[in-house]
Design a protein around this motif. Structure first.
Motif, PDB file in Angstrom:
ATOM      1  N   GLU A 170       1.139  -1.325  -0.108  1.00 56.21           N
ATOM      2  CA  GLU A 170      -0.028  -0.126   0.025  1.00 56.21           C
ATOM      3  C   GLU A 170       0.833   1.156  -0.085  1.00 56.21           C
ATOM      4  N   ALA A 171       2.147   1.161   0.782  1.00 61.45           N
ATOM      5  CA  ALA A 171       2.779   2.285   0.837  1.00 61.45           C
ATOM      6  C   ALA A 171       3.427   2.627  -0.539  1.00 61.45           C
ATOM      7  N   PHE A 172       3.876   1.569  -1.158  1.00 60.87           N
ATOM      8  CA  PHE A 172       4.704   1.835  -2.401  1.00 60.87           C
ATOM      9  C   PHE A 172       3.725   2.136  -3.575  1.00 60.87           C
ATOM     10  N   ALA A 173       2.523   1.623  -3.655  1.00 55.20           N
ATOM     11  CA  ALA A 173       1.564   2.062  -4.606  1.00 55.20           C
ATOM     12  C   ALA A 173       1.177   3.717  -4.292  1.00 55.20           C
ATOM     13  N   ARG A 174       1.040   4.078  -3.160  1.00 53.06           N
ATOM     14  CA  ARG A 174       0.779   5.498  -2.892  1.00 53.06           C
ATOM     15  C   ARG A 174       2.080   6.388  -3.391  1.00 53.06           C
ATOM     16  N   MET A 175       3.234   5.900  -2.837  1.00 55.23           N
ATOM     17  CA  MET A 175       4.678   6.538  -3.494  1.00 55.23           C
ATOM     18  C   MET A 175       4.715   6.692  -4.748  1.00 55.23           C
ATOM     19  N   GLU A 176       4.355   5.778  -5.497  1.00 56.14           N
ATOM     20  CA  GLU A 176       4.383   5.599  -6.767  1.00 56.14           C
ATOM     21  C   GLU A 176       3.837   6.679  -7.695  1.00 56.14           C
ATOM     22  N   LYS A 177       2.532   6.774  -7.179  1.00 51.39           N
ATOM     23  CA  LYS A 177       1.639   8.083  -7.782  1.00 51.39           C
ATOM     24  C   LYS A 177       2.458   9.530  -7.532  1.00 51.39           C
ATOM     25  N   THR A 178       2.926   9.926  -6.563  1.00 49.56           N
ATOM     26  CA  THR A 178       3.630  11.217  -6.194  1.00 49.56           C
ATOM     27  C   THR A 178       4.774  11.076  -7.054  1.00 49.56           C
ATOM     28  N   LEU A 179       5.795   9.951  -6.948  1.00 48.23           N
ATOM     29  CA  LEU A 179       6.752   9.947  -7.859  1.00 48.23           C
ATOM     30  C   LEU A 179       6.768   9.962  -9.558  1.00 48.23           C
ATOM     31  N   ARG A 180       5.549   9.488  -9.891  1.00 52.46           N
ATOM     32  CA  ARG A 180       5.343   9.791 -11.335  1.00 52.46           C
ATOM     33  C   ARG A 180       4.958  11.011 -11.670  1.00 52.46           C
ATOM     34  N   SER A 181       4.251  11.507 -10.707  1.00 50.17           N
ATOM     35  CA  SER A 181       3.913  13.143 -11.061  1.00 50.17           C
ATOM     36  C   SER A 181       5.331  14.001 -11.266  1.00 50.17           C
ATOM     37  N   LEU A 182       6.286  13.322 -10.737  1.00 53.14           N
ATOM     38  CA  LEU A 182       7.957  14.402 -10.870  1.00 53.14           C
ATOM     39  C   LEU A 182       8.580  14.180 -11.973  1.00 53.14           C
ATOM     40  N   ILE A 183       8.229  13.014 -12.732  1.00 54.52           N
ATOM     41  CA  ILE A 183       9.189  12.553 -13.644  1.00 54.52           C
ATOM     42  C   ILE A 183       9.141  13.310 -14.840  1.00 54.52           C
TER      43      ILE A 183
END
Ligand SMILES: Cc1ncc(COP(=O)(O)O)c(C=O)c1O
Length: 373
Positions: free
Chosen positions: A360-373
């Protein structure tokens, strides 16, 4: 005098109660009291009839005996029990350092001793673990930073945040550097027992050189952070000096924690706790690793040999504290910023939790990280 706050603990104070998922704890998910006690009805009855008095100020003798048994050549006189490794580090610095002394320390590292020394008016000289060489110790750097003014060489082994375990040659190099100038070695060994890739416990610095203060704790390898039990193992006369500081600092740990800690370190219980910790670590890291592999080269990391944390390099043009705060605000997931350990562009990600929590933590982090690429 200028005061340097303890950056990591300060950010934990700010964020850990505000987020949904906290991945900054370097130990594993804590054990419950009933699991610690098991089915031992007598144990429970004797615990309930305990008078909640002060225990022995330097730790109950049975507990000090059990701690001494973890170190080759140590006896009860070598041991003082403290309120966590945090107090142990604190009293060592208060006892050994004078303003103007130098303290040489690993970087990256858990920066408690570093900050305590700065706040005492000492010069802190970092020597590095090599990020491009699997976090091996830069021995030339160590030798350059240890000078005639060095009073303490501070080591965290296994290392927080990288999980790196020093080789025997590296330990010898640290001893040789300290011996050259008559410095103490402060060996913070709280992750001893929390090995991921080997069954053998990480060797202690205790016994390798006469001026070693080895620090341990029940918080990490034993899953008992709330007991607040730590210790120092060192030469008896120096342990007496630490005891004098301990009387000013906390007086003592609690009676209940002394009793529960003695139970935790008994030959019947200790292996079970170490096994439990290793299971969390060995099951948790592959979940992180698999997730990182799916992030299109955003991350690189050297897998930790011990501990429940990985110090992960991210390939984004963004400061680590900013990224940590963004993840707290947007994903409600809290991970450690590299800045807190003396190395930007890294995150310290803890994985000593259940698989579904990590996913759950990594799925949430992924969303934020994708917005930065
Ligand atoms: C290397 C290191 N030393 C000491 C401590 C403090 O531990 P304790 O809970 O035993 O006070 C920590 C906690 O994160 C740590 O990582």
């Amino acid at each position: 005098m200028q005061f340097t706050p303890f950056d990591l603990e300060y950010t934990q104070s700010i964020w850990e109660q505000k987020v949904d998922i906290n991945l900054t704890e370097s130990g594993v998910h804590p054990i419950r009291l009933d699991d610690l006690l098991g089915d031992d009805a007598d144990k429970l009855a004797s615990l309930l009839s305990t008078e909640i008095n002060y225990p022995h100020v330097n730790g109950n003798p049975e507990l000090r005996e059990s701690i001494a048994a973890l170190y080759d050549g140590a006896r009860i006189e070598n041991v003082i029990v403290t309120v966590g490794a945090a107090e142990a580090n604190h009293v060592v610095v208060q006892t050994l350092l004078e303003p103007g002394d130098e303290l040489a320390t690993q970087a990256p590292t858990y920066k408690q001793v570093w900050g305590l020394a700065q706040n005492k008016g000492c010069d802190v000289k970092p020597f590095h673990l090599l990020p491009d060489d699997a976090w091996r110790l830069d021995v030339d750097d160590l030798n350059a930073q240890v000078t005639d003014k060095t009073r303490i060489v501070a080591i965290c082994n296994p290392n927080n945040p990288t999980g790196y375990i020093m080789t025997s040659d590296e330990m010898d190099a640290v001893v040789a550097a300290a011996d050259r100038v008559g410095a103490w070695i402060l060996a913070d060994e709280v992750y001893r027992g929390a090995e991921r890739v080997q069954e053998e416990e990480t060797p202690s610095f205790f016994g390798r050189y006469d001026k070693v203060l080895a620090i341990g704790s029940l918080s990490k390898a034993y899953g008992l952070p709330g007991l607040r039990i730590g210790w120092v193992v060192g030469p008896p006369d120096t342990v007496e000096d630490l005891w004098r500081r301990h009387e000013y600092t906390t007086i003592t740990a609690t009676m209940l924690s002394n009793i529960l800690a003695t139970h935790a370190l008994s030959p019947e219980v200790r292996p079970r706790l170490i096994q439990r910790t290793r299971e969390y670590i060995r099951n948790g890291f592959p979940v992180l690793e698999e997730w990182m592999a799916q992030q299109d080269g955003l991350f690189s990391c050297t897998p930790p040999q011990a501990s429940a944390v990985s110090f992960v390099r991210y390939h984004l043009d963004m400061n680590s504290t900013e990224l940590m705060e963004k993840l707290c605000r947007e994903a409600s997931v809290f991970v450690g910023a590299g800045d807190s350990f003396g190395m930007d562009h890294h995150l310290r990600v803890a994985f000593g939790q259940e698989k579904d929590v990590l996913q759950e933590a990594f799925a949430r982090m992924e969303k934020t990280l994708r917005s930065l690429i």
